[in-house]
Design a protein around this motif. Structure first.
Motif, short mmCIF file in Angstrom:
data_model
loop_
_atom_site.label_atom_id
_atom_site.label_comp_id
_atom_site.label_asym_id
_atom_site.label_seq_id
_atom_site.Cartn_x
_atom_site.Cartn_y
_atom_site.Cartn_z
N ASP A 82 -21.58 -10.22 24.78
CA ASP A 82 -20.17 -9.98 25.07
C ASP A 82 -19.56 -8.94 24.12
OD1 ASP A 82 -17.86 -12.61 26.00
OD2 ASP A 82 -18.74 -10.94 27.11
N PRO A 83 -18.62 -8.13 24.62
CA PRO A 83 -17.97 -7.17 23.71
C PRO A 83 -17.22 -7.83 22.56
CG PRO A 83 -16.95 -7.15 25.88
CD PRO A 83 -18.20 -7.93 26.00
N ILE A 84 -16.72 -9.06 22.79
CA ILE A 84 -15.96 -9.69 21.71
C ILE A 84 -16.86 -10.00 20.52
CG2 ILE A 84 -16.19 -12.16 22.30
CD1 ILE A 84 -13.19 -12.39 21.79
N TYR A 85 -18.18 -10.14 20.82
CA TYR A 85 -19.11 -10.41 19.73
C TYR A 85 -19.70 -9.15 19.14
CZ TYR A 85 -19.39 -15.45 20.51
OH TYR A 85 -19.13 -16.78 20.59
N ASN A 86 -19.38 -8.02 19.74
CA ASN A 86 -20.00 -6.78 19.26
C ASN A 86 -18.92 -5.79 18.87
OD1 ASN A 86 -22.95 -7.18 19.63
ND2 ASN A 86 -22.26 -7.62 21.70
N ALA A 92 -18.51 -4.74 10.82
CA ALA A 92 -19.11 -5.64 11.81
C ALA A 92 -20.52 -5.20 12.15
CB ALA A 92 -18.23 -5.67 13.07
N GLN A 93 -20.70 -3.90 12.38
CA GLN A 93 -22.02 -3.41 12.78
C GLN A 93 -23.04 -3.65 11.68
OE1 GLN A 93 -23.27 -2.29 15.63
NE2 GLN A 93 -21.31 -2.81 16.53
N SER A 94 -22.67 -3.40 10.43
CA SER A 94 -23.65 -3.58 9.35
C SER A 94 -24.03 -5.04 9.22
CB SER A 94 -23.11 -3.04 8.03
OG SER A 94 -22.13 -3.89 7.51
N LEU A 95 -23.04 -5.95 9.37
CA LEU A 95 -23.34 -7.38 9.30
C LEU A 95 -24.25 -7.81 10.44
CD1 LEU A 95 -20.25 -9.55 8.34
CD2 LEU A 95 -22.43 -9.38 7.21
N LEU A 96 -23.97 -7.31 11.67
CA LEU A 96 -24.77 -7.70 12.83
C LEU A 96 -26.21 -7.23 12.66
CD1 LEU A 96 -22.23 -7.07 15.70
CD2 LEU A 96 -23.23 -9.24 15.11
N GLN A 97 -26.36 -6.00 12.12
CA GLN A 97 -27.72 -5.50 11.92
C GLN A 97 -28.47 -6.34 10.91
OE1 GLN A 97 -27.17 -1.44 10.94
NE2 GLN A 97 -27.09 -0.81 13.07
N ARG A 98 -27.74 -6.74 9.85
CA ARG A 98 -28.39 -7.56 8.83
C ARG A 98 -28.82 -8.90 9.41
NH1 ARG A 98 -25.29 -7.97 3.27
NH2 ARG A 98 -24.46 -9.82 4.26
N THR A 99 -27.95 -9.46 10.28
CA THR A 99 -28.30 -10.73 10.93
C THR A 99 -29.54 -10.57 11.78
OG1 THR A 99 -25.95 -11.19 11.04
CG2 THR A 99 -27.37 -12.58 12.35
N PHE A 219 -3.08 -8.16 17.63
CA PHE A 219 -4.26 -8.37 16.79
C PHE A 219 -4.46 -9.85 16.48
CE2 PHE A 219 -6.22 -4.54 16.35
CZ PHE A 219 -5.43 -3.52 15.86
N LEU A 220 -3.33 -10.54 16.26
CA LEU A 220 -3.43 -11.97 15.95
C LEU A 220 -4.05 -12.73 17.12
CD1 LEU A 220 -1.86 -13.97 13.66
CD2 LEU A 220 -0.94 -14.76 15.79
N VAL A 221 -3.57 -12.42 18.32
CA VAL A 221 -4.09 -13.11 19.51
C VAL A 221 -5.56 -12.78 19.73
CG1 VAL A 221 -3.90 -13.24 22.00
CG2 VAL A 221 -1.85 -13.29 20.62
N LYS A 222 -5.91 -11.51 19.46
CA LYS A 222 -7.31 -11.10 19.62
C LYS A 222 -8.19 -11.91 18.66
CE LYS A 222 -9.59 -7.05 18.70
NZ LYS A 222 -9.93 -5.70 18.61
N GLY A 223 -7.73 -12.02 17.41
CA GLY A 223 -8.50 -12.77 16.42
C GLY A 223 -8.65 -14.22 16.83
N PHE A 224 -7.55 -14.81 17.33
CA PHE A 224 -7.61 -16.20 17.72
C PHE A 224 -8.57 -16.41 18.89
CE2 PHE A 224 -6.48 -20.43 17.72
CZ PHE A 224 -6.11 -20.86 18.99
N ASN A 225 -8.58 -15.47 19.85
CA ASN A 225 -9.53 -15.58 20.97
C ASN A 225 -10.97 -15.49 20.48
OD1 ASN A 225 -7.75 -16.00 23.05
ND2 ASN A 225 -7.39 -13.83 23.38
N HIS A 226 -11.20 -14.61 19.53
CA HIS A 226 -12.54 -14.49 18.92
C HIS A 226 -12.97 -15.83 18.35
CE1 HIS A 226 -15.26 -11.85 16.10
NE2 HIS A 226 -15.95 -12.62 16.88
#
Lengths: 369, 474
Positions: A82-86, A92-99, A219-226
């Protein structure tokens, strides 16, 4: 798990293969049960079969879950795209790559360890036979295995099933642990977003000309949905795998105690000692994986409130601050993935399992002196 | 090159502790005023020599333990001693490996915000923290020296023997050993003569320095916690004036000038306007009403440069002070949260190792305690080991517990002030702060356990349980 890519005949063949594998492992398990029942008065032989038997029980439990819930597991894995996870930010990208790197390493090391253990067992049996001693397989065969041809066939069958079970076990565990790890990574990205929320909103508002308050709320609502999505994924994982992890924990202590009982009776410099040690390490890692990643997820979700608090909310509009209060209220409860909804996946649980397995072992040694 | 490094923040508060740690041989090479190549090399050599002495003697003790491991009582006693000093080795190595984290934590409080109206309160609690930190340092140093003296004294009592197991007859024999504080394997004969004196003096040095290494690091950790707690006390103390300040922005209240009174010892140009005091003198009957009216009710007519919208006639400067007070409070609280999380990251793993080693030591000590049969050297040494180990655990548990209590009582302070009189901004501020303070700030041992008095109680309970069970089994 379903074979999604490729043609329909390939999918059917794969489905047939899956059923065959499940049948083979179940037959092997039955053979072991029969042997265990036959040897129930001999502690040394019983311990030799018990730890592998218990291991196979947990593996079959996981395989059954993966069969029956295949659709939900597939959806869960697909939802990670999902885009919300990417998110596209650099952090974010560096963390995802490390994961991703960590997950690959985990899978490789863990499955490799299992395969190595099985090969060492095979080697030990072969060497034992070459030295002329008669080999007793730890499962019921119904016929004598002294003739070379029969011995080789049974040996290969035993090696195939144990390796299959080993790989199945380790890969399924690695999958579940990786999903927990991914949830934790997503929460870290979310926390980082919350910490710099007003500054980011100001930049966007200056650039696009929209009102500062509207951008803040967006932004707040976006964060909460995440946050809600991550909670849903964790809950789905818990629903699917709760029972298997519970079985794993329940039997894990028992397996450790049986394996340790066998281990102390071996000579330190033999191959069997090394393979038993590797086996104990595998079991410990299996338990530790769940507990460690579950614990990390709990700790990370605990820190969300702190991250929301540490943003620069003092000079923000009134309506936004009210929303921040509600946000902190909703994100206050930490995610606690639990096995069977009862036993939390945490380092505390891991220590408790180790302690109870040591107690079993001590009692066993005392009663069998 | 002589560069005078001006110490600030936590470093200047903890300077005696840092100097003692450098003296004891920790690998602490920052915070010197003289940083020339020669002196820093000398310091490195000093620390390395101490480290080598400590590790070599520890290995000698371990060799002694391994060599005479046949007899159970001898083995248990030697294991306890080896585990007891494992703390020092672990802490020495831990500091050497993670010294960057320590420097980072010490630097967290280098720049702190300030507000003219709260400088006095800040200074007062800072002074309180300093006093407590000094007292703790003196107490722990005193206890360390006292322990070393007791240890050396008790060496001269009782039989200086070693227990051996005769393999054929399964009997316990005794063999005389040198009368030294610690049993260790030496390549030379230390029974008598100059080598005995040398070994004795070396062991006194070793005892003192290894105990100091372990204890001083714990003192630094507890001093950080004391500092954080006193800062939280400061924030709790200024909550009430903060609420009144924010209320004065849009609600009439008498005695507004008191709020802006700064201590006369502090230099500040923000003095209250004299006209406020005159009005207070004239319209003192307003106090009798005991009512604070919003908006126009009871508003005083003021002229000149007063802000006409403000019911209390605050000047521009005073209004700015009132508005920035909340920002000061929030930023200071976030700073404390950063400090506590830095402390947890730095010292959590050391606490985990400490608890691991202490658990095993206490289990063995419970077993040893069941064999006490009178008021003799054995009893005194067992009780001494027990109380020292439990004391170490209690030391950091009590300060961890205080932090938990202080951080969760901030909410009570917020509730007990008159938040309902505050401005809208103050009310949302109280809301957000209460949300944050519902989860108490705590130090965790690498996420395995939380440092609190609960931990100490569970450790003590476990020791007592083992002791009772073992006594029954005898």
């Amino acid at each position: 798990m379903r074979w999604r890519s490729g043609s329909a005949p390939a999918a059917r063949v794969h489905a047939g293969y899956r059923v065959a594998v499940l049948a083979v492992t179940s037959i092997y398990l039955l053979q072991e049960c029969v042997y265990a029942y036959q040897e129930r008065h001999d502690m040394t032989k019983l311990s030799r079969v018990m730890f592998l038997l218990l291991c196979h029980i947990t593996s079959i439990a996981k395989q059954i879950v993966f069969h029956t819930d295949a659709d939900r597991i597939h959806d869960m894995i697909q939802s990670l795209n999902d885009p919300i996870y990417n998110a596209s930010s650099a952090y974010a990208q560096s963390l995802l790559q490390r994961t991703a790197r960590g997950a690959r390493l985990l899978l490789g090391a863990y499955a490799g360890c299992a395969v190595l253990t099985c090969m060492l067992w095979l080697l030990f049996l072969v060497m034992h036979r070459i030295a002329g001693r008669s080999v007793e397989f730890p499962f019921w065969t119904g016929f004598h295995t002294d003739r070379p041809i029969v011995f080789v066939l049974v040996l290969l069958y035993s090696f195939y099933v144990t390796t299959l079970v080993g790989i199945a076990n380790t890969t399924m565990d690695a999958l579940m642990a990786t999903i927990l790890y991914q949830c934790q990574t997503q929460l870290r990205i979310l926390r980082n977003d919350f910490q710099s929320l007003p500054e980011e909103a100001k930049k966007v508002s200056d650039r696009t000309g929209e009102s500062y308050e509207a951008v803040l709320m967006y932004f707040l609502v976006k964060g909460f949905n995440h946050y809600k999505r991550v909670t849903e994924t964790a809950k789905l994982l818990q629903d699917i795998t709760g029972v298997t992890i519970l079985v794993q924990f329940g039997i894990g202590g028992w397996i450790l105690c049986m394996a340790a009982y066998k281990l102390v009776s071996l000579n330190i410099l033999s191959i069997e000692f090394t393979s038993m040690t590797l086996f104990i390490l595998c079991i410990l890692t299996e338990l530790f994986l769940y507990c460690y990643y579950g614990n990390e997820l709990t700790v990370e979700s605990d820190r969300i409130v702190g991250s929301v608090y540490s943003m620069q909310w003092v000079r923000t509009p009134h309506r936004f601050r009210r929303a921040v209060v509600l946000l902190m209220q909703f994100t206050r409860r930490p995610l606690r993935p639990a096995a069977g909804r009862v036993i939390p996946l945490s380092l505390d649980t891991f220590l408790k399992i180790l302690k109870s397995s040591y107690t079993f072992y001590a009692v066993l040694r005392q009663t069998n002196k | 090159m002589m560069t005078k490094i001006k110490t600030q923040g936590l470093v200047s508060d903890l300077m005696p502790n840092i100097k003692l740690m450098q003296l004891a041989g920790h690998f602490l090479f920052n915070y010197h005023s003289d940083n020339s190549g020669m002196s820093s090399l000398l310091r490195k050599i000093y620390s390395s020599v101490h480290a080598i002495f400590i590790v070599v003697h520890y290995v000698c003790m371990a060799v002694n333990m391994a060599k005479y491991s046949d007899e159970v009582n001898e083995l248990t006693a030697n294991t306890i001693t080896v585990l007891f000093f494992a703390h020092s080795i672990i802490k020495l190595a831990f500091f050497a490996i993670t010294s960057k984290n320590f420097y980072r934590t010490l630097a967290v409080w280098n720049q702190s915000n300030s507000h003219p109206l709260f400088i006095e309160s800040d200074a007062r609690y800072h002074q309180l923290a300093l006093t407590k930190m000094r007292r703790l340092l003196y107490f722990i140093c005193g206890m360390t020296i006292f322990s070393v003296i007791c240890w050396v004294t008790i060496t001269f009592f009782g039989d200086s023997v070693r227990l051996l197991m005769d393999k054929e007859t399964n009997e316990t024999l005794t063999e005389p050993v040198p009368r030294l504080p610690l049993k260790a394997w030496y390549p030379f004969d230390a029974m008598s003569g100059t080598m005995y004196v040398v070994a004795f003096v070396f062991q006194i040095y070793w005892l003192l320095f290894s105990m100091a290494i372990a204890n001083l690091m714990d003192v630094m950790f507890c001093s950080w916690l004391i500092f954080a707690c006193e800062q939280l006390q400061h924030l709790k103390a200024i909550m009430k004036p903060l609420m009144e300040l924010s209320a004065s922005l849009d609600t009439y209240r008498p005695n507004t000038a008191d709020l802006f009174k700064v201590s006369s010892s502090e230099k500040s140009e923000k003095i209250p306007d004299p006209i406020d005091m005159d009005i207070r003198g004239i319209y003192s009957t307003q106090q009798d009403f005991g009512m604070t009216l919003r908006g126009a009710g009871g508003r005083l007519q003021t002229f000149g440069q007063q802000n006409l919208n403000n019911p209390n006639g605050l000047s521009q400067k005073q209004e700015m002070l009132a508005r920035s007070a909340i920002k000061y409070w929030v930023e200071r609280h976030k700073h404390i949260v950063r400090l506590v999380s830095s402390i947890g990251d730095t010292y959590g793993t050391a606490l985990l190792f400490h608890m691991l080693v202490s658990t095993i030591t206490l289990t063995l000590l419970a077993y040893q305690a069941t064999k006490v049969d009178g008021l003799n050297v054995y009893a005194f040494s067992t009780v001494g080991y027990l109380s020292y180990t439990l004391g170490q655990v209690f030391h950091f548990c009590i300060f961890g517990n205080r932090l938990i209590e202080e951080s969760s009582s901030v909410m009570e302070a917020a509730y007990s002030c008159q938040w309902y009189d505050g401005s809208e901004e103050a009310k949302t501020f109280v809301q957000i702060v209460c949300q944050q303070c519902q989860k108490a700030m705590s130090i965790s041992g690498a996420k395995f356990f939380t440092v609190s008095l609960d931990l100490f109680a569970s450790v003590l309970g476990a020791v007592v349980t083992y002791f009772m069970v073992l006594v029954q089994l005898k």
